[in-house]
Design a protein around this motif. Structure first.
Motif, mmCIF file in Angstrom:
data_model
loop_
_atom_site.group_PDB
_atom_site.id
_atom_site.type_symbol
_atom_site.label_atom_id
_atom_site.label_comp_id
_atom_site.label_asym_id
_atom_site.label_seq_id
_atom_site.Cartn_x
_atom_site.Cartn_y
_atom_site.Cartn_z
ATOM 1 N N PHE A 72 -16.849 -26.900 11.437
ATOM 2 C CA PHE A 72 -15.640 -27.679 11.675
ATOM 3 C C PHE A 72 -15.129 -28.366 10.420
ATOM 4 N N GLY A 73 -15.951 -28.410 9.397
ATOM 5 C CA GLY A 73 -15.540 -29.071 8.170
ATOM 6 C C GLY A 73 -16.734 -29.259 7.267
ATOM 7 N N PHE A 74 -16.556 -30.053 6.226
ATOM 8 C CA PHE A 74 -17.660 -30.290 5.307
ATOM 9 C C PHE A 74 -17.578 -31.695 4.705
ATOM 10 N N PHE A 75 -18.728 -32.202 4.384
ATOM 11 C CA PHE A 75 -18.845 -33.427 3.605
ATOM 12 C C PHE A 75 -19.030 -33.033 2.142
ATOM 13 N N TYR A 76 -18.574 -33.875 1.255
ATOM 14 C CA TYR A 76 -18.689 -33.517 -0.151
ATOM 15 C C TYR A 76 -18.988 -34.739 -1.007
ATOM 16 N N GLU A 77 -19.478 -34.447 -2.190
ATOM 17 C CA GLU A 77 -19.731 -35.478 -3.194
ATOM 18 C C GLU A 77 -19.098 -35.009 -4.498
ATOM 19 N N LEU A 78 -18.417 -35.921 -5.167
ATOM 20 C CA LEU A 78 -17.777 -35.601 -6.426
ATOM 21 C C LEU A 78 -18.716 -35.850 -7.598
ATOM 22 N N HIS A 79 -18.362 -35.292 -8.748
ATOM 23 C CA HIS A 79 -19.136 -35.552 -9.955
ATOM 24 C C HIS A 79 -18.991 -37.008 -10.400
ATOM 25 N N LEU A 103 -17.290 -44.182 6.278
ATOM 26 C CA LEU A 103 -18.198 -43.270 5.612
ATOM 27 C C LEU A 103 -18.403 -43.660 4.160
ATOM 28 N N GLY A 104 -17.419 -44.317 3.570
ATOM 29 C CA GLY A 104 -17.526 -44.717 2.175
ATOM 30 C C GLY A 104 -18.643 -45.691 1.890
ATOM 31 N N ASP A 105 -19.180 -46.326 2.906
ATOM 32 C CA ASP A 105 -20.307 -47.231 2.708
ATOM 33 C C ASP A 105 -21.623 -46.490 2.598
ATOM 34 N N PHE A 106 -21.615 -45.194 2.826
ATOM 35 C CA PHE A 106 -22.845 -44.413 2.845
ATOM 36 C C PHE A 106 -22.723 -43.216 1.910
ATOM 37 N N ARG A 107 -23.866 -42.632 1.621
ATOM 38 C CA ARG A 107 -23.923 -41.361 0.903
ATOM 39 C C ARG A 107 -24.513 -40.326 1.843
ATOM 40 N N VAL A 108 -23.875 -39.176 1.935
ATOM 41 C CA VAL A 108 -24.389 -38.105 2.781
ATOM 42 C C VAL A 108 -25.551 -37.430 2.056
ATOM 43 N N CYS A 109 -26.705 -37.398 2.712
ATOM 44 C CA CYS A 109 -27.911 -36.796 2.132
ATOM 45 C C CYS A 109 -28.149 -35.386 2.632
ATOM 46 N N ASP A 110 -27.823 -35.128 3.894
ATOM 47 C CA ASP A 110 -28.098 -33.824 4.475
ATOM 48 C C ASP A 110 -27.285 -33.680 5.752
ATOM 49 N N CYS A 111 -27.144 -32.446 6.211
ATOM 50 C CA CYS A 111 -26.387 -32.158 7.424
ATOM 51 C C CYS A 111 -26.969 -30.893 8.033
ATOM 52 N N ARG A 112 -27.524 -31.016 9.252
ATOM 53 C CA ARG A 112 -28.177 -29.863 9.877
ATOM 54 C C ARG A 112 -28.306 -30.102 11.377
ATOM 55 N N HIS A 113 -28.195 -29.011 12.144
ATOM 56 C CA HIS A 113 -28.399 -29.042 13.602
ATOM 57 C C HIS A 113 -27.505 -30.082 14.273
ATOM 58 N N LYS A 362 -19.281 -31.769 -6.534
ATOM 59 C CA LYS A 362 -20.673 -31.730 -6.973
ATOM 60 C C LYS A 362 -21.546 -31.039 -5.928
ATOM 61 N N TYR A 363 -21.484 -31.519 -4.665
ATOM 62 C CA TYR A 363 -22.252 -30.934 -3.581
ATOM 63 C C TYR A 363 -21.349 -30.773 -2.364
ATOM 64 N N LEU A 364 -21.734 -29.850 -1.483
ATOM 65 C CA LEU A 364 -21.000 -29.634 -0.242
ATOM 66 C C LEU A 364 -21.993 -29.447 0.896
ATOM 67 N N PHE A 365 -21.754 -30.160 1.995
ATOM 68 C CA PHE A 365 -22.604 -30.099 3.183
ATOM 69 C C PHE A 365 -21.763 -29.605 4.359
ATOM 70 N N PRO A 366 -21.890 -28.347 4.797
ATOM 71 C CA PRO A 366 -21.102 -27.876 5.936
ATOM 72 C C PRO A 366 -21.567 -28.526 7.233
ATOM 73 N N PHE A 367 -20.600 -28.922 8.061
ATOM 74 C CA PHE A 367 -20.920 -29.483 9.371
ATOM 75 C C PHE A 367 -20.651 -28.434 10.427
ATOM 76 N N MET A 368 -21.698 -28.064 11.175
ATOM 77 C CA MET A 368 -21.611 -27.004 12.176
ATOM 78 C C MET A 368 -22.091 -27.530 13.523
ATOM 79 N N SER A 369 -21.321 -27.251 14.567
ATOM 80 C CA SER A 369 -21.714 -27.692 15.902
ATOM 81 C C SER A 369 -20.761 -27.071 16.917
ATOM 82 N N PHE A 370 -21.164 -27.093 18.179
ATOM 83 C CA PHE A 370 -20.269 -26.765 19.281
ATOM 84 C C PHE A 370 -19.745 -28.068 19.870
ATOM 85 N N TYR A 371 -18.495 -28.046 20.308
ATOM 86 C CA TYR A 371 -18.016 -29.141 21.140
ATOM 87 C C TYR A 371 -18.687 -29.015 22.502
#
Length: 393
Positions: A72-79, A103-113, A362-371
């Motif tokens: 459905f989208g992705f989270f990202y981090e810039l250089h 979301l700006g108060d946090f850093r995305v570390c991982d995205c899975r399941h 810098k990094y990209l974390f795909p977000f995958m799920s079913f509604y």
């Protein structure tokens, strides 16, 4: 024909005056899962339609038909340092799952399941496991932490045995924390610790594993292959650090000969066939490696393809730099960034698609799920409040 066990199709009023309900179900199963608004709009037709499209049995069959959850989208981090992570939807049916100012108060570390692991940026780290589809968030107690740790990587994953991960929102999960510390003799040691949502506690750390001198635990996405999480060690000590979930131990895997992991050209992959892979970019040539076991049971690397990315990406200027910034688990798919934007590259179908105009990520974390119901009803603003979704709460 597929049938539903619930009472969704038992209403005296048929879904269609011209087609049997079973055939209507088969048609609906073929609607694209990355456009759930199609199902939401159909729910407005009548009470039988709404009853069907809010029925868990229908959605279970729908997920079984499609298998792999859509992106459905992705989270990202810039250089750029100090720049907050953000979410970018890649389908028109996906509203941002969390307001970006939060979301700006946090850093995305991982995205899975279907879960996202967030780091509050404090020392020691405080983690939040967040399910965008339900809005549920769980604050973890402070992680296993050693003041000597210099490099850290973390992962989140479902802890349910036999789960297909299509919709395990309410199931147990684990968070794996891996750190590298420098000892008094400048020797570098790795250790791992696991948080269990079932106990609400961090477990006993693994035994320390001595690493090759001058290594760096790369912060980009890790990959889950079988019962092992794999992290890329870079700089002079280029290796793959593996955490075995079943045995609760760390080990190292050598990279293929000639493959370096100290720049932006190498990423790990969890291939569609279930094996561990590596994508190595040399200018515009993408070298693909897989790790397979021979007849003697010994695993070894094999280079099976070399692709020219100029055939996939609009690279008119040879000075344009291409970087590989992530992969999609369980699919032969990688993500690349250039000054022209972000691209998804399907290595099986041999085609690419532009996801975003902004480049140099810098990094990209795909977000995958079913509604899942009532999630699809959030996509129709005119629906009654009783059918609103908890998405993003």
């Amino acid at each position: 024909m597929a049938t539903l066990s619930s009472g969704a199709a038992d209403d005296s009023t048929s879904l269609s005056p011209d087609l049997p309900d079973e055939l209507v179900h088969e048609i609906l199963f073929r609607l694209p899962p990355d456009e759930p608004a199609c199902l939401a709009r159909l729910s407005l037709l009548s009470k039988p339609w709404r009853r069907l499209l809010s029925d868990p049995a229908f959605h279970r069959r729908y997920r079984e038909f499609h298998g792999k959850p859509p992106m459905f989208g992705f989270f990202y981090e810039l250089h750029k340092l100090g720049t907050a992570d953000r979410f970018v939807p890649t389908t028109g049916s996906c509203p941002p799952p969390m307001p970006n100012h939060i979301l700006g108060d946090f850093r995305v570390c991982d995205c899975r399941h279907g879960r996202v692991l967030l780091d509050d940026g404090q020392v020691p780290s405080g983690f939040v496991v967040w399910d965008p589809m339900t809005g549920l968030r769980r604050l973890l107690t402070h992680s296993f932490y050693n003041e000597c740790l210099i490099y850290v990587n973390t992962a989140v994953l479902c802890a349910m045995d036999g789960c297909d991960h299509s919709t395990c929102h309410d199931g147990p999960f684990r968070v794996v924390f891996v750190g590298v510390e420098v000892g008094a003799e400048r020797d570098e040691m790795a250790t791992a610790c696991v948080y269990s949502s079932e106990t609400g506690e961090w477990g006993t750390p693994t035994s320390e594993l001595q690493l090759v001198e001058d290594c760096f635990l790369k912060g980009m996405t890790n990959v889950l292959v079988g019962d092992g999480l794999h992290f890329l060690l870079t700089y002079k000590g280029c290796r793959i650090l593996k955490y075995d979930l079943g045995r609760h131990c760390l080990s190292m895997i050598d990279l293929p000969a000639g493959v370096a992991g100290y720049d932006r050209g190498t990423t790990l992959m969890a291939a569609e066939d279930g094996g561990l892979g590596i994508a190595r970019l040399d200018k515009f040539m993408l070298h693909l490696w897989s790790r397979d076991s021979g007849l003697d049971g010994v695993a070894a690397w094999t280079q099976h393809r070399v692709l020219d990315l100029k055939s996939f990406l609009p690279i008119g200027n040879p000075a344009i730099k291409v970087e590989v910034i992530g992969s999609m688990e369980g699919a032969d798919i990688i993500f690349a960034t250039t000054a022209l934007g972000v691209y998804i590259i399907d290595l099986k179908l041999m085609r690419s698609k532009k996801l975003w105009d902004r480049g140099n990520l810098k990094y990209l974390f795909p977000f995958m799920s079913f509604y899942s119901p009532p999630g699809i009803f959030a996509l129709i603003p005119s629906l009654p409040p009783a059918f609103t979704c908890r998405f993003g709460n």
